[in-house]
Design a protein around this motif. Structure first.
Motif, PDB file in Angstrom:
ATOM      1  N   CYS A  20     -28.118   2.245  29.550  1.00 47.23           N
ATOM      2  CA  CYS A  20     -27.123   2.531  30.590  1.00 47.23           C
ATOM      3  C   CYS A  20     -25.736   2.798  30.005  1.00 47.23           C
ATOM      4  O   CYS A  20     -24.765   2.960  30.746  1.00 47.23           O
ATOM      5  CB  CYS A  20     -27.060   1.363  31.573  1.00 47.23           C
ATOM      6  N   ARG A  21     -25.631   2.853  28.688  1.00 44.67           N
ATOM      7  CA  ARG A  21     -24.333   3.038  28.041  1.00 44.67           C
ATOM      8  C   ARG A  21     -23.861   4.486  28.155  1.00 44.67           C
ATOM      9  O   ARG A  21     -24.629   5.382  28.449  1.00 44.67           O
ATOM     10  CB  ARG A  21     -24.424   2.618  26.570  1.00 44.67           C
ATOM     11  N   GLY A  47     -19.174   0.198  31.102  1.00 44.80           N
ATOM     12  CA  GLY A  47     -18.339  -0.695  30.295  1.00 44.80           C
ATOM     13  C   GLY A  47     -16.881  -0.610  30.710  1.00 44.80           C
ATOM     14  O   GLY A  47     -16.197  -1.627  30.836  1.00 44.80           O
ATOM     15  N   GLY A  48     -16.402   0.602  30.955  1.00 42.38           N
ATOM     16  CA  GLY A  48     -15.022   0.788  31.402  1.00 42.38           C
ATOM     17  C   GLY A  48     -14.783   0.167  32.764  1.00 42.38           C
ATOM     18  O   GLY A  48     -13.730  -0.429  33.014  1.00 42.38           O
ATOM     19  N   GLU A  69     -28.996  -1.579  42.001  1.00 44.10           N
ATOM     20  CA  GLU A  69     -30.340  -1.704  42.572  1.00 44.10           C
ATOM     21  C   GLU A  69     -30.951  -3.076  42.275  1.00 44.10           C
ATOM     22  O   GLU A  69     -32.077  -3.204  41.810  1.00 44.10           O
ATOM     23  CB  GLU A  69     -31.240  -0.566  42.056  1.00 44.10           C
ATOM     24  N   ASN A  70     -30.170  -4.119  42.536  1.00 43.83           N
ATOM     25  CA  ASN A  70     -30.572  -5.523  42.369  1.00 43.83           C
ATOM     26  C   ASN A  70     -30.897  -5.932  40.938  1.00 43.83           C
ATOM     27  O   ASN A  70     -31.565  -6.935  40.715  1.00 43.83           O
ATOM     28  CB  ASN A  70     -31.751  -5.876  43.282  1.00 43.83           C
ATOM     29  N   ALA A  71     -30.445  -5.169  39.954  1.00 41.51           N
ATOM     30  CA  ALA A  71     -30.640  -5.531  38.552  1.00 41.51           C
ATOM     31  C   ALA A  71     -29.287  -5.548  37.852  1.00 41.51           C
ATOM     32  O   ALA A  71     -28.442  -4.694  38.106  1.00 41.51           O
ATOM     33  CB  ALA A  71     -31.576  -4.540  37.873  1.00 41.51           C
ATOM     34  N   PHE A  72     -29.090  -6.513  36.982  1.00 46.53           N
ATOM     35  CA  PHE A  72     -27.870  -6.559  36.187  1.00 46.53           C
ATOM     36  C   PHE A  72     -28.022  -5.589  35.025  1.00 46.53           C
ATOM     37  O   PHE A  72     -29.003  -5.633  34.280  1.00 46.53           O
ATOM     38  CB  PHE A  72     -27.634  -7.963  35.636  1.00 46.53           C
ATOM     39  N   ILE A  73     -27.029  -4.708  34.871  1.00 50.61           N
ATOM     40  CA  ILE A  73     -27.075  -3.755  33.765  1.00 50.61           C
ATOM     41  C   ILE A  73     -25.837  -3.852  32.878  1.00 50.61           C
ATOM     42  O   ILE A  73     -25.736  -3.159  31.871  1.00 50.61           O
ATOM     43  CB  ILE A  73     -27.286  -2.302  34.256  1.00 50.61           C
TER      44      ILE A  73
END
Length: 150
Positions: A85-86, A91-92, A49-53
């Motif tokens: 967001c973890r 991450g995988g 949604e246009n955000a880096f997570i």
């Protein structure tokens, strides 16, 4: 990943990583920026949604001995997912993407460093076939150097 994407980011987009980690407090931010500018660091962001997570980088040449071998071993640097967001597979997904990218680039090995007390990251890296090849210590504490054949 539906509407989520992983993409290589430019130096102009790097500031958006402050959504994930504090660029101002990190002692390595300037080094990362110089590496991106020089082409030595390729940084990829997981965007939702246009955000880096989430973020991760591949570094072709590292000053610390053993992390990189020209044309053979690339260094995976700064794999990080925004705290809230973890444990959702992000991450995988980033790790899988970076492993595939390193393979596409012709590398046969990928290395990384991880704090010895970072159990979540160690679990993830072992799940993806990384093995500890050295225990080291620096001014930030004790860490493992890990390696995976591609």
């Amino acid at each position: 990943m539906s509407n989520n994407t992983i993409k290589r980011i430019s130096i102009n987009e790097f500031y958006k990583c402050s959504n994930i980690w504090d660029l101002k407090k990190c002692p390595f931010t300037d080094k990362f920026i110089e590496q991106i500018k020089s082409g030595n660091r390729m940084t990829f962001a997981y965007e939702k949604e246009n955000a880096f997570i989430g973020e991760g980088s591949l570094v072709m040449h590292c000053d610390e001995e053993g992390y990189t071998i020209t044309g053979k071993r690339v260094y995976l640097s700064r794999l990080i997912v925004k705290k809230e967001c973890r444990n959702k597979g992000i991450g995988g997904a980033i790790l899988d993407y970076l492993i595939n990218k390193a393979n596409e680039m012709g590398f046969s090995e990928i290395s990384l460093g991880v704090d010895t007390d970072n159990e979540d990251a160690l679990h993830l890296y072992r799940k993806y076939g990384f093995e500890i090849f050295e225990t080291a210590e620096d001014e930030y504490g004790t860490y493992y150097r890990m390696l995976r054949k591609l």
